[in-house]
Design a protein around this motif. Structure first.
Motif: not given
Length: 505
Positions: A415-436
């Motif tokens: 059911g739609g009212d019982k579901v939540k989602t969390a999305s985050m771009p990889m550009s917010y991840v320190a390790r990903a930024l450090e390795t470009d």
């Protein structure tokens, strides 16, 4: 002429990722066992699937990083020319690729292929050596077909046949690439361009990099090979029948995959109609293959030196004469099985890709675990495929990994009212930024009331490893808050699982 019948307690047909360990376990349990294999030990994964493709993808990854060396402040003393191998050494010298990736390294496709072959042979040879030392196990090479519910015939390469009988059978014959029906395909296959019509098996045996590769299919196989050969120097066009790449994923991942394709210089064409009145056709024009399809009512031609069919697979059940044993199949010729992997004939079981469902090596191996627990060990608690949580990884770069429910599945189920989602771009991840390596995003699906994680997808650097952490949390019944509050080492990719939940809505 058939010889006298050989009798066994158990016969395993196919030496894939469930058939090989199952045959070993059956024999070690004291059962007289035969393992029948048509071509080579190890099945698709070792010989044409996971092992060789990921080996080649590693070569593509090195080529990609070499082409980006300047981004990291690394330069070669001698400027690398922008060309790659179009032909094998026997056919001529290196030739330039129009529109090649800037500073594209030279690709020795023969060496890429040989490295792949060597690793496959190592894996296969190891399996063969281990099987030869198993007591009570006989290896039979040939094509098996049922003659009754308790009998089958095996045709060897020299044409001789042998009859076999057993109390119990286990079918692990896998799948093969499905060749689509295309108008004009028989004519092209009969021409001098026949070797340029490729599937996921034959493309791995090329001794050259195609000048321009058409990929028919924008899902997992098409994406992996499309990106690989772009990195090796091909101009690549992906033709997708639908409106989204990787269509089983949530829409934002299809869009992110498209952005990655554009960034890599891969052309993507959507909505290639396959309706009867708008048939996709293939033809040849001198030394080129031409794919014609209807795009939003307009006839569109795509020209390439090679074409890869990456639009599905079909089970290797057609030669088994399943009707002779009374084994039922579905409309796609996958074997119908119960949650405990029994076919319509109780003493015959089917494992792996041939029974449909998720076609992954780890699922095939889990089928083996189910049979081992129920049939060999006879544990008190019967294992089954019911409610099996399916993880998978598409080995593009970055990887696309998923476990559990997608958002659209979770909303339909809970059911739609019982579901939540969390999305985050990889550009917010320190390790990903450090390795470009910041391309992609991650997304979690959570039950709003119980705070249980229902599903997780990561299109990002080492996405499969990040997904596996979330999978373990799901297996342990942890709430998302356990990951949010966990102390992960800094700076690791796992640390991103502290921050993801701050975007929950």
């Amino acid at each position: 002429m058939a010889s006298s019948t050989k009798t066994f307690d158990c016969i395993v047909i196919g030496s894939g990722q469930s058939g090989t360990p199952l045959a070993t376990s059956l024999a070690q349990s004291g059962r007289k066992t035969a393992l029948i294999e048509r071509s080579h030990i190890g099945g698709c994964c070792v010989n044409e699937g996971c092992t060789p493709t990921k080996t080649m993808i590693a070569s593509g990854r090195v080529a990609y990083l070499a082409s980006r060396a300047a981004d990291y402040g690394v330069y070669q003393k001698t400027q690398t020319p922008a060309y790659a191998v179009l032909r094998g050494p026997k056919d001529g010298e290196h030739a330039p690729i129009p529109g090649a990736v800037k500073k594209m390294p030279i690709i020795d496709m023969v060496k890429v292929r040989q490295r792949k072959r060597d690793i496959v042979q190592t894996f296969r040879g190891g399996s063969e050596a281990r099987l030869k030392n198993v007591k009570n196990l006989e290896i039979v090479i040939g094509e098996a077909s049922f003659t009754s519910a308790h009998g089958l015939s095996v045709k060897a390469a020299d044409g001789t046949t042998t009859d076999y009988e057993a109390e119990t059978f286990f079918i692990n014959v896998g799948e093969r690439p499905r060749k689509p029906w295309l108008q004009g395909l028989p004519e092209v296959e009969a021409s001098e361009l026949k070797d340029r019509i490729l599937d996921s098996t034959s493309i791995q045996e090329l001794d050259h990099v195609p000048e321009k590769l058409i990929v028919l299919g924008g899902s997992y196989i098409g994406m992996e090979f499309g990106q690989l050969f772009r990195r090796l120097g091909s101009k690549v066009t992906v033709v997708q029948r639908g409106k989204q790449l990787v269509p089983r994923e949530d829409k934002e991942f299809g869009q992110a995959m498209l952005d990655i394709c554009k960034d890599d210089g891969i052309e993507v064409i959507f909505n290639a109609s396959d309706a009867p009145e708008d048939t996709i056709a293939v033809s040849r024009d001198k030394r080129s293959i031409v794919l014609t399809c209807n795009i939003d009512g307009t006839a569109t031609k795509v020209e390439g030196s090679h074409i890869l069919f990456a639009a599905g697979r079909t089970p290797n059940t057609d030669a088994l004469n399943l009707d002779k044993a009374g084994i039922e199949v579905d409309k796609r010729f996958h074997i119908k099985v119960s949650p405990t992997l029994q076919t319509s004939i109780p003493h015959i079981y089917a494992l792996g890709d041939c029974h449909g469902g998720p076609a992954f090596t780890h699922i095939s191996y889990d089928d083996f675990r189910i049979i081992k627990a129920n049939f060999i060990d006879q544990t008190a608690k019967q294992l089954s495929t019911a409610d099996r949580r399916i993880p998978y990884v598409m080995y593009t770069d970055p990887q696309l990994a998923h476990v559990g429910l997608h958002e659209h599945e979770a909303r339909r189920e809970h059911g739609g009212d019982k579901v939540k989602t969390a999305s985050m771009p990889m550009s917010y991840v320190a390790r990903a930024l450090e390795t470009d390596e910041t391309r992609g995003l991650m997304k979690a699906v959570v039950h709003a009331e119980t705070e249980q994680i229902l599903g997780f997808t990561c299109l990002g650097l080492e996405g499969g490893e990040i997904m596996s952490i979330v999978q373990v949390a799901m297996m342990g019944g942890l709430k998302y808050t356990a990951l949010q509050q966990a102390v992960f080492a800094h700076p690791t990719l796992a640390e991103s699982l502290n921050n993801l939940w701050g975007f929950l809505k």
